[in-house]
Design a protein around this motif. Structure first.
Motif, PDB file in Angstrom:
ATOM      1  N   GLN A  64      20.310 -14.224 -28.764  1.00 61.08           N
ATOM      2  CA  GLN A  64      20.790 -12.890 -29.109  1.00 61.08           C
ATOM      3  C   GLN A  64      19.865 -12.179 -30.091  1.00 61.08           C
ATOM      4  O   GLN A  64      20.000 -10.979 -30.324  1.00 61.08           O
ATOM      5  CB  GLN A  64      22.199 -12.981 -29.716  1.00 61.08           C
ATOM      6  CG  GLN A  64      23.206 -13.686 -28.839  1.00 61.08           C
ATOM      7  CD  GLN A  64      23.405 -12.989 -27.494  1.00 61.08           C
ATOM      8  OE1 GLN A  64      23.824 -11.843 -27.454  1.00 61.08           O
ATOM      9  NE2 GLN A  64      23.083 -13.670 -26.396  1.00 61.08           N
ATOM     10  N   ASP A  65      18.956 -12.930 -30.705  1.00 52.42           N
ATOM     11  CA  ASP A  65      18.025 -12.349 -31.667  1.00 52.42           C
ATOM     12  C   ASP A  65      16.698 -13.090 -31.584  1.00 52.42           C
ATOM     13  O   ASP A  65      16.515 -13.944 -30.717  1.00 52.42           O
ATOM     14  CB  ASP A  65      18.603 -12.410 -33.088  1.00 52.42           C
ATOM     15  CG  ASP A  65      19.066 -13.814 -33.459  1.00 52.42           C
ATOM     16  OD1 ASP A  65      18.322 -14.776 -33.150  1.00 52.42           O
ATOM     17  OD2 ASP A  65      20.149 -13.968 -34.040  1.00 52.42           O
ATOM     18  N   ASP A  66      15.770 -12.743 -32.480  1.00 52.23           N
ATOM     19  CA  ASP A  66      14.425 -13.313 -32.370  1.00 52.23           C
ATOM     20  C   ASP A  66      14.170 -14.504 -33.279  1.00 52.23           C
ATOM     21  O   ASP A  66      13.033 -14.916 -33.462  1.00 52.23           O
ATOM     22  CB  ASP A  66      13.370 -12.228 -32.631  1.00 52.23           C
ATOM     23  CG  ASP A  66      13.499 -11.624 -34.022  1.00 52.23           C
ATOM     24  OD1 ASP A  66      14.376 -12.070 -34.796  1.00 52.23           O
ATOM     25  OD2 ASP A  66      12.735 -10.694 -34.325  1.00 52.23           O
ATOM     26  N   CYS A  67      15.242 -15.080 -33.856  1.00 59.18           N
ATOM     27  CA  CYS A  67      15.061 -16.227 -34.737  1.00 59.18           C
ATOM     28  C   CYS A  67      16.167 -17.247 -34.511  1.00 59.18           C
ATOM     29  O   CYS A  67      17.350 -16.883 -34.424  1.00 59.18           O
ATOM     30  CB  CYS A  67      15.059 -15.781 -36.204  1.00 59.18           C
ATOM     31  SG  CYS A  67      14.544 -17.097 -37.345  1.00 59.18           S
ATOM     32  N   ALA A  68      15.784 -18.510 -34.431  1.00 62.34           N
ATOM     33  CA  ALA A  68      16.759 -19.571 -34.170  1.00 62.34           C
ATOM     34  C   ALA A  68      17.476 -20.025 -35.439  1.00 62.34           C
ATOM     35  O   ALA A  68      18.389 -20.847 -35.370  1.00 62.34           O
ATOM     36  CB  ALA A  68      16.073 -20.760 -33.510  1.00 62.34           C
ATOM     37  N   THR A  69      17.087 -19.505 -36.598  1.00 62.20           N
ATOM     38  CA  THR A  69      17.750 -19.848 -37.850  1.00 62.20           C
ATOM     39  C   THR A  69      18.102 -18.567 -38.597  1.00 62.20           C
ATOM     40  O   THR A  69      17.707 -17.467 -38.206  1.00 62.20           O
ATOM     41  CB  THR A  69      16.849 -20.714 -38.765  1.00 62.20           C
ATOM     42  OG1 THR A  69      15.872 -19.877 -39.389  1.00 62.20           O
ATOM     43  CG2 THR A  69      16.161 -21.811 -37.988  1.00 62.20           C
ATOM     44  N   SER A  70      18.847 -18.720 -39.692  1.00 66.04           N
ATOM     45  CA  SER A  70      19.202 -17.561 -40.511  1.00 66.04           C
ATOM     46  C   SER A  70      18.227 -17.368 -41.669  1.00 66.04           C
ATOM     47  O   SER A  70      18.444 -16.536 -42.544  1.00 66.04           O
ATOM     48  CB  SER A  70      20.629 -17.729 -41.065  1.00 66.04           C
ATOM     49  OG  SER A  70      20.719 -18.929 -41.811  1.00 66.04           O
TER      50      SER A  70
END
Length: 203
Positions: A64-70
């Motif tokens: 859903q976004d471009d990063c697998a972490t926060s």
């Protein structure tokens, strides 16, 4: 008596903590698609899947976004391409279908009547093509079986292949077939686990 009271209060406290914990874990989940009441205009999660009849192999992209972490900034090793930003030939991106009303059908061959209902979806696709977008998603069947069904039934509608069930899990599909109907822009209008029931509740 006081011991019983203390035990009762303690159990009640534990129950409250447990409920709070489960709500905090699953509070953002919309429930089972087609069964539970979902929020009004629930935004459909983005995904991209291989076209079932095509040659592209692999699992669905449900990022859903471009990063697998926060983490901020995003570590280089955690960067990824969101589902609707991929340019892979042979992939179907759900976002490309958001410009019109959209009907998504989730199905698999082990569900009684699921394949027959895809025939009905394909007829609707032929009738409303150009006014309503349609996407049929097979979940975790053998790819060659799905290709054969497309040929045998002569389906013209787009059919995507959810090899590992990631899209079905993302949408919390709980039955076969499950239908999601979306407004232009990609927000949920209604959902049903049976096409007959869905048609009964629609004009």
């Amino acid at each position: 008596m006081r011991d019983r009271y203390s035990i009762g209060v303690g159990l009640l406290f534990l129950a409250v903590v447990a409920i709070a914990f489960f709500n905090s874990v699953g509070g953002n989940e919309p429930g089972t698609l087609g069964i539970d009441k979902l929020p009004v205009h629930w935004p459909l999660p983005e995904f991209a899947v291989p076209a079932a009849a095509g040659t592209l192999e692999g699992d669905a992209n449900v990022a859903q976004d471009d990063c697998a972490t926060s983490q901020v900034p995003c570590p280089a090793e955690a960067r990824r391409t969101p589902a609707c930003h991929i340019g892979t030939v042979g992939a179907i991106r759900v976002c490309d279908l958001f410009e019109r009303p959209l009907a998504i059908s989730f199905w698999f061959t082990k569900g009684g009547g699921c394949v027959d209902q895809q025939d009905a979806v394909d007829r609707a696709f032929e009738r409303y093509r150009g006014r309503v977008n349609f996407l049929s998603i097979d979940v975790r069947d053998d790819r060659d079986t799905v290709r054969a069904l497309i040929r045998e039934h002569g389906w013209e509608m787009p059919v995507g292949y959810d090899r590992d069930g990631a899209v079905a899990a993302l949408y919390r599909v709980g039955g076969c077939p499950t239908f999601a109907f979306a407004y232009p822009g990609g927000t949920l209008e209604s959902a049903s686990i049976d096409l007959t029931a869905a048609q009964a509740g629609r004009p």
